[in-house]
Write a protein that holds these residues in place. Structure first.
Motif, PDB file in Angstrom:
ATOM      1  N   LEU A 163     -26.949  75.392 -22.343  1.00  0.00           N
ATOM      2  CA  LEU A 163     -26.843  73.930 -22.410  1.00  0.00           C
ATOM      3  C   LEU A 163     -25.485  73.516 -22.956  1.00  0.00           C
ATOM      4  O   LEU A 163     -24.863  72.571 -22.448  1.00  0.00           O
ATOM      5  CB  LEU A 163     -27.957  73.367 -23.294  1.00  0.00           C
ATOM      6  CG  LEU A 163     -27.918  71.845 -23.545  1.00  0.00           C
ATOM      7  CD1 LEU A 163     -28.025  71.087 -22.228  1.00  0.00           C
ATOM      8  CD2 LEU A 163     -29.030  71.426 -24.505  1.00  0.00           C
ATOM      9  N   GLY A 164     -25.008  74.235 -23.971  1.00  0.00           N
ATOM     10  CA  GLY A 164     -23.691  73.933 -24.529  1.00  0.00           C
ATOM     11  C   GLY A 164     -22.575  74.122 -23.513  1.00  0.00           C
ATOM     12  O   GLY A 164     -21.646  73.314 -23.431  1.00  0.00           O
ATOM     13  N   SER A 210     -18.553  71.776 -19.862  1.00  0.00           N
ATOM     14  CA  SER A 210     -17.913  71.683 -18.547  1.00  0.00           C
ATOM     15  C   SER A 210     -18.010  70.288 -17.962  1.00  0.00           C
ATOM     16  O   SER A 210     -17.156  69.875 -17.162  1.00  0.00           O
ATOM     17  CB  SER A 210     -18.552  72.693 -17.588  1.00  0.00           C
ATOM     18  OG  SER A 210     -19.917  72.381 -17.355  1.00  0.00           O
ATOM     19  N   ASN A 211     -19.030  69.533 -18.348  1.00  0.00           N
ATOM     20  CA  ASN A 211     -19.218  68.187 -17.811  1.00  0.00           C
ATOM     21  C   ASN A 211     -18.665  67.095 -18.721  1.00  0.00           C
ATOM     22  O   ASN A 211     -18.925  65.912 -18.487  1.00  0.00           O
ATOM     23  CB  ASN A 211     -20.710  67.928 -17.549  1.00  0.00           C
ATOM     24  CG  ASN A 211     -21.199  68.618 -16.295  1.00  0.00           C
ATOM     25  OD1 ASN A 211     -20.941  68.173 -15.190  1.00  0.00           O
ATOM     26  ND2 ASN A 211     -21.897  69.735 -16.469  1.00  0.00           N
ATOM     27  N   ASP A 246     -23.357  74.090  -9.929  1.00  0.00           N
ATOM     28  CA  ASP A 246     -22.638  73.168 -10.818  1.00  0.00           C
ATOM     29  C   ASP A 246     -21.131  73.259 -10.612  1.00  0.00           C
ATOM     30  O   ASP A 246     -20.427  72.259 -10.696  1.00  0.00           O
ATOM     31  CB  ASP A 246     -22.985  73.466 -12.277  1.00  0.00           C
ATOM     32  CG  ASP A 246     -22.322  72.471 -13.231  1.00  0.00           C
ATOM     33  OD1 ASP A 246     -22.558  71.262 -13.086  1.00  0.00           O
ATOM     34  OD2 ASP A 246     -21.534  72.901 -14.101  1.00  0.00           O
ATOM     35  N   GLU A 247     -20.604  74.466 -10.335  1.00  0.00           N
ATOM     36  CA  GLU A 247     -19.162  74.612 -10.116  1.00  0.00           C
ATOM     37  C   GLU A 247     -18.717  73.835  -8.882  1.00  0.00           C
ATOM     38  O   GLU A 247     -17.665  73.187  -8.887  1.00  0.00           O
ATOM     39  CB  GLU A 247     -18.803  76.094  -9.968  1.00  0.00           C
ATOM     40  CG  GLU A 247     -18.945  76.887 -11.264  1.00  0.00           C
ATOM     41  CD  GLU A 247     -18.450  78.313 -11.113  1.00  0.00           C
ATOM     42  OE1 GLU A 247     -17.914  78.643 -10.023  1.00  0.00           O
ATOM     43  OE2 GLU A 247     -18.591  79.096 -12.063  1.00  0.00           O
ATOM     44  N   MET A 248     -19.532  73.883  -7.828  1.00  0.00           N
ATOM     45  CA  MET A 248     -19.211  73.095  -6.645  1.00  0.00           C
ATOM     46  C   MET A 248     -19.298  71.607  -6.972  1.00  0.00           C
ATOM     47  O   MET A 248     -18.500  70.801  -6.485  1.00  0.00           O
ATOM     48  CB  MET A 248     -20.160  73.437  -5.494  1.00  0.00           C
ATOM     49  CG  MET A 248     -19.823  72.728  -4.177  1.00  0.00           C
ATOM     50  SD  MET A 248     -21.025  73.047  -2.870  1.00  0.00           S
ATOM     51  CE  MET A 248     -20.802  74.828  -2.684  1.00  0.00           C
ATOM     52  N   GLY A 249     -20.264  71.249  -7.805  1.00  0.00           N
ATOM     53  CA  GLY A 249     -20.392  69.856  -8.220  1.00  0.00           C
ATOM     54  C   GLY A 249     -19.169  69.385  -8.975  1.00  0.00           C
ATOM     55  O   GLY A 249     -18.725  68.241  -8.800  1.00  0.00           O
ATOM     56  N   GLN A 250     -18.600  70.258  -9.803  1.00  0.00           N
ATOM     57  CA  GLN A 250     -17.381  69.910 -10.530  1.00  0.00           C
ATOM     58  C   GLN A 250     -16.223  69.681  -9.559  1.00  0.00           C
ATOM     59  O   GLN A 250     -15.411  68.776  -9.735  1.00  0.00           O
ATOM     60  CB  GLN A 250     -17.017  71.023 -11.514  1.00  0.00           C
ATOM     61  CG  GLN A 250     -18.009  71.216 -12.657  1.00  0.00           C
ATOM     62  CD  GLN A 250     -18.025  70.044 -13.612  1.00  0.00           C
ATOM     63  OE1 GLN A 250     -17.069  69.314 -13.746  1.00  0.00           O
ATOM     64  NE2 GLN A 250     -19.159  69.859 -14.271  1.00  0.00           N
ATOM     65  N   SER A 251     -16.143  70.511  -8.527  1.00  0.00           N
ATOM     66  CA  SER A 251     -15.076  70.360  -7.534  1.00  0.00           C
ATOM     67  C   SER A 251     -15.223  69.049  -6.768  1.00  0.00           C
ATOM     68  O   SER A 251     -14.243  68.336  -6.532  1.00  0.00           O
ATOM     69  CB  SER A 251     -15.087  71.538  -6.558  1.00  0.00           C
ATOM     70  OG  SER A 251     -14.895  72.760  -7.235  1.00  0.00           O
ATOM     71  N   ILE A 252     -16.466  68.737  -6.375  1.00  0.00           N
ATOM     72  CA  ILE A 252     -16.721  67.479  -5.671  1.00  0.00           C
ATOM     73  C   ILE A 252     -16.380  66.299  -6.566  1.00  0.00           C
ATOM     74  O   ILE A 252     -15.772  65.312  -6.122  1.00  0.00           O
ATOM     75  CB  ILE A 252     -18.199  67.411  -5.227  1.00  0.00           C
ATOM     76  CG1 ILE A 252     -18.498  68.484  -4.179  1.00  0.00           C
ATOM     77  CG2 ILE A 252     -18.537  66.025  -4.690  1.00  0.00           C
ATOM     78  CD1 ILE A 252     -17.738  68.325  -2.889  1.00  0.00           C
TER      79      ILE A 252
END
Length: 273
Positions: free
Chosen positions: A52-53, A58-59, A86-92
């Motif tokens: 969770l941390g 990252s977010n 989540d990594e792809m979500g960060q890129s988007i």
């Protein structure tokens, strides 16, 4: 993993009302974004506090976009997070926030909000305070509805984008369209906001026609003859270069700009007209 309807509803409400409540110079809306999606992060991490941390950290990275279009990004991100991407979500998130900021801020801050405010002021000056109040409330409610619909659209189309790797998918076309449109908007925004920054240096030269006459030559006029708005464009390019080359934070860049402004004030290198 599938988020419950209550979780998605909570994320939508927290994001719409909480995104812009925790601004900072280094992360901008980053903390507000993390606050909005925190229920999803808790479900994704389960009882693993360390995980969770990591997700929260990252977010909480830099995020800055139009508050009107931001739920669209969040919806897509939640769809990707459901599929452990989540990594792809960060890129988007990174690729969409810039173009959507240019489009959303223009639609809301330049077109619709000023127009509705102008109409409200006209009704208010005419003594019709009720219509002025109704128009002001109507535009606020309308934006809330738009934000809610954008979240749902991003969430459902995000799921569709995961199952389709085709280059003509909705998400790919949307990012391409917003990138082009946002670049056009930002291209006009630069001279509009920075066009009054000019080179203040000037020198005196003699012009011989019939008699020798002294004339003051402004360096800015020479640059205008080559390309208008060259100075603000060069300053923007310099800021971009400093950030990319030396990895400067937003706060460090602001301090450098402040120092440059002080130097220009005493040397007359750049002036505001």
């Amino acid at each position: 993993m599938k988020f419950s309807k209550n979780t998605l509803r909570s994320i939508k409400i927290r994001h719409i009302f909480g995104l812009q409540q925790t601004w900072s110079y280094d992360r901008y809306q980053g903390s507000g974004y993390c606050y909005g999606i925190l229920p999803a992060l808790k479900e994704a991490a389960g009882d693993d506090r360390e995980q969770l941390g990591k997700l929260m950290k990252s977010n909480m990275s830099f995020f800055n976009t139009s508050a009107i279009f931001s739920p669209l990004i969040t919806g897509v991100h939640m769809a990707l997070l459901e599929n452990d991407s989540d990594e792809m979500g960060q890129s988007i998130k990174t690729s969409m926030m810039g173009p959507l900021a240019g489009v959303g801020d223009t639609l809301a801050g330049v077109i619709f909000n000023p127009l509705v405010t102008l109409l409200s002021c006209q009704f208010g000056l005419g003594g019709n305070w009720f219509m002025a109040l109704m128009l002001t409330l109507a535009i606020r409610v309308a934006w809330l509805i738009v934000q809610s619909r954008f979240f749902d659209l991003g969430y459902h189309k995000g799921v569709e984008a995961i199952s389709s790797a085709a280059s003509h998918s909705f998400l790919t076309q949307g990012i391409h369209f917003m990138s082009v449109f946002g670049a056009i908007i930002l291209g006009g925004f630069i001279p509009k906001q920075l066009g009054n920054i000019q080179i203040g240096l000037e020198y005196v030269g003699k012009v011989s026609i019939d008699d020798s006459v002294e004339r003051v030559f402004r360096v800015q006029e020479m640059f205008d003859g080559i390309m208008p708005y060259m100075v603000p464009l060069a300053l923007l390019a310099l800021v971009y270069f400093m950030i990319k080359k030396f990895k400067l934070s937003a706060l460090q860049m602001l301090l450098l700009i402040f120092a440059l402004a002080v130097i220009c004030y005493y040397t007359n290198l750049f002036v505001l007209v």
